[in-house]
Design a protein around this motif. Structure first.
Motif, PDB file in Angstrom:
ATOM      1  N   UNK A   1       0.723  -1.252   0.049  1.00 15.36           N
ATOM      2  CA  UNK A   1      -0.003   0.058  -0.086  1.00 15.36           C
ATOM      3  C   UNK A   1       1.052   1.110  -0.030  1.00 15.36           C
ATOM      4  N   UNK A   2       2.098   1.144   0.682  1.00 15.39           N
ATOM      5  CA  UNK A   2       2.984   2.359   0.737  1.00 15.39           C
ATOM      6  C   UNK A   2       3.563   2.697  -0.577  1.00 15.39           C
ATOM      7  N   UNK A   3       3.851   1.622  -1.419  1.00 18.17           N
ATOM      8  CA  UNK A   3       4.248   1.779  -2.710  1.00 18.17           C
ATOM      9  C   UNK A   3       3.270   2.140  -3.581  1.00 18.17           C
ATOM     10  N   UNK A   4       2.021   1.710  -3.542  1.00 17.30           N
ATOM     11  CA  UNK A   4       1.022   2.240  -4.262  1.00 17.30           C
ATOM     12  C   UNK A   4       0.747   3.898  -4.067  1.00 17.30           C
ATOM     13  N   UNK A   5       0.919   4.160  -2.679  1.00 18.31           N
ATOM     14  CA  UNK A   5       0.825   5.453  -2.713  1.00 18.31           C
ATOM     15  C   UNK A   5       1.853   6.381  -3.221  1.00 18.31           C
ATOM     16  N   UNK A   6       2.975   5.900  -3.148  1.00 22.14           N
ATOM     17  CA  UNK A   6       4.056   6.444  -3.664  1.00 22.14           C
ATOM     18  C   UNK A   6       3.993   6.795  -5.196  1.00 22.14           C
ATOM     19  N   UNK A   7       3.583   5.657  -5.804  1.00 18.54           N
ATOM     20  CA  UNK A   7       3.342   5.645  -7.225  1.00 18.54           C
ATOM     21  C   UNK A   7       2.105   6.725  -7.608  1.00 18.54           C
ATOM     22  N   UNK A   8       1.280   6.894  -6.766  1.00 24.88           N
ATOM     23  CA  UNK A   8       0.044   7.847  -7.320  1.00 24.88           C
ATOM     24  C   UNK A   8       0.231   9.097  -6.781  1.00 24.88           C
ATOM     25  N   UNK A   9       1.352   9.343  -5.817  1.00 21.12           N
ATOM     26  CA  UNK A   9       1.433  10.714  -5.438  1.00 21.12           C
ATOM     27  C   UNK A   9       2.131  11.689  -6.321  1.00 21.12           C
ATOM     28  N   UNK A  10       1.653  12.647  -6.646  1.00 19.82           N
ATOM     29  CA  UNK A  10       2.159  13.493  -7.614  1.00 19.82           C
ATOM     30  C   UNK A  10       3.434  14.253  -7.162  1.00 19.82           C
ATOM     31  N   UNK A  11       3.555  14.261  -5.836  1.00 18.54           N
ATOM     32  CA  UNK A  11       4.864  14.945  -5.358  1.00 18.54           C
ATOM     33  C   UNK A  11       5.956  14.201  -5.132  1.00 18.54           C
ATOM     34  N   UNK A  12       5.867  12.803  -5.844  1.00 22.14           N
ATOM     35  CA  UNK A  12       6.857  11.644  -5.294  1.00 22.14           C
ATOM     36  C   UNK A  12       8.095  11.802  -6.360  1.00 22.14           C
ATOM     37  N   UNK A  13       8.079  12.825  -7.296  1.00 25.80           N
ATOM     38  CA  UNK A  13       8.891  13.310  -8.121  1.00 25.80           C
ATOM     39  C   UNK A  13       9.154  12.039  -9.138  1.00 25.80           C
ATOM     40  N   UNK A  14       8.341  11.190  -9.423  1.00 25.45           N
ATOM     41  CA  UNK A  14       8.561  10.040 -10.529  1.00 25.45           C
ATOM     42  C   UNK A  14       8.312  10.555 -11.792  1.00 25.45           C
ATOM     43  N   UNK A  15       9.340  10.396 -12.655  1.00 29.17           N
ATOM     44  CA  UNK A  15       9.022  10.619 -14.200  1.00 29.17           C
ATOM     45  C   UNK A  15       7.780   9.888 -14.701  1.00 29.17           C
ATOM     46  N   UNK A  16       7.106  10.438 -15.598  1.00 27.07           N
ATOM     47  CA  UNK A  16       5.764   9.868 -16.186  1.00 27.07           C
ATOM     48  C   UNK A  16       5.911   8.302 -16.488  1.00 27.07           C
ATOM     49  N   UNK A  17       7.080   8.251 -17.312  1.00 26.85           N
ATOM     50  CA  UNK A  17       7.391   6.767 -17.747  1.00 26.85           C
ATOM     51  C   UNK A  17       7.532   5.843 -16.578  1.00 26.85           C
ATOM     52  N   UNK A  18       8.373   6.436 -15.588  1.00 27.72           N
ATOM     53  CA  UNK A  18       8.593   5.245 -14.470  1.00 27.72           C
ATOM     54  C   UNK A  18       7.425   5.122 -13.988  1.00 27.72           C
TER      55      UNK A  18
END
Length: 342
Positions: A158-175
């Motif tokens: 659940x924590x990883x799902x929240x990181x992926x969905x969080x817009x502030x997690x600084x993940x590129x869109x492709x990642x």
């Protein structure tokens, strides 16, 4: 008393046959195709047929038994010392016969179709669990490359799902897209694992052997079905210690000159049952450690002077021996501590 022993070196398409008398004299040696093999065995009078215990050996053992032959399976490691010089199919078939004629030789018990079917279901679930673990590790590695550290374990999904969905997690869109794909695969694997777990639990409820084994603390449907699928009939073991040794829950020996030297657990036996027994034993040890064990009991004395993991291995050994006693005596589990207190 059968007069002929036939050693069979199994393969996908070519079968090497070595026939010998019970005194060891060679009678015939043939190389047959898959179709010729069954026709040849049909034409033979009842004999002792010996094969190495490989993937197709139990199937052929059942087929040859219906033809009136007495079939024995032998572990490949027991055949290897009897191979003369160069290794080839003919030498292997001859070595099988020579090894099987040793009076002290041990043989592998034949599996029924139901046992093999349960083993296939058990291994299928284990395979999907490994695939899910691989996907979890891949997802954690991707997140770690972008500065997000997630501990091990499915409980943090659940924590990883929240990181992926969080817009502030600084993940590129492709990642983010690739992580979402990994999460979808993990979810699909989890659903399949749950489905197979329910199927295993249902099968464990239908079997008298599995239901009896589950009366022992630390033994659940998975362990009970593994014992039923992978272990031979308990009456093939002389006592419970032999069953524990078959599982590899005994120390390795380096004894010589009358002096006993015992090492670590051998791990030379059935790995699936051994692993599940150790997990169940560790769960019991953890539960007892959080509560005060019965004073004077074996578990209390062991926990007072030994590390918890060592106690779990010793407890798994005791559980294996009690399983043998339960199945040979057709009795449910009875806690000896409670019996003494009563």
């Amino acid at each position: 008393m059968k007069e002929v022993m036939i050693g069979v070196d199994l393969a996908k398409s070519v079968f090497q046959i070595h026939g010998a008398s019970m005194s060891g004299q060679m009678l015939f040696r043939k190389k047959l195709s898959r179709g010729q093999f069954l026709r040849f065995m049909e034409s033979q009078s009842a004999a002792v047929v010996v094969m190495e215990a490989c993937s197709s050996a139990h199937y052929w053992a059942r087929e040859l038994t219906t033809l009136g032959h007495e079939v024995k399976l032998i572990a490949p490691q027991y055949v290897r010392p009897f191979v003369k010089r160069q290794k080839n199919d003919a030498a292997d078939a001859e070595a099988i016969v020579v090894a099987a004629q040793r009076p002290e030789m041990r043989f592998v018990e034949l599996k029924t179709e139901d046992q093999q079917a349960r083993a296939v279901l058990f291994r299928a679930r284990e395979r999907i669990v490994r695939q899910r673990t691989e996907l979890m590790n891949a997802l954690r590695a991707v997140l770690y490359e972008y500065g997000h550290v997630v501990p091990l374990g499915l409980g943090h999904i659940k924590r990883m799902e929240a990181l992926v969905d969080d817009a502030d997690s600084a993940l590129p869109e492709l990642v983010r897209e690739e992580c979402s794909d990994l999460l979808a695969q993990i979810s699909e694997k989890t659903a399949r694992i749950e489905d197979k777990t329910k199927k295993i639990a249902g099968l464990a409820q239908q079997s008298n052997v599995a239901r009896r084994l589950q009366t022992m603390p630390g033994v659940g449907p998975m362990t009970a079905l593994a014992v039923e699928a992978f272990a031979p009939a308990m009456d093939s073991f002389k006592c419970g210690r032999y069953f524990a040794a078959w599982l590899g829950l005994v120390p390795r020996q380096f004894s010589s000159g009358g002096k006993e030297r015992l090492g670590r657990v051998s791990k030379a036996g059935q790995a699936d049952i051994r692993r599940l027994l150790i997990i169940g034993a560790m769960a019991r040890v953890s539960w007892v450690s959080r509560r005060s064990p019965v004073q004077g009991s074996w578990l209390a004395r062991m926990l007072a002077r030994k590390p918890r993991m060592l106690v779990a291995i010793a407890l798994a050994n005791k559980m294996a021996r009690r399983m043998w006693a339960m199945l040979t005596k057709q009795e449910d589990f009875c806690d000896p501590t409670l019996a003494v207190a009563a």
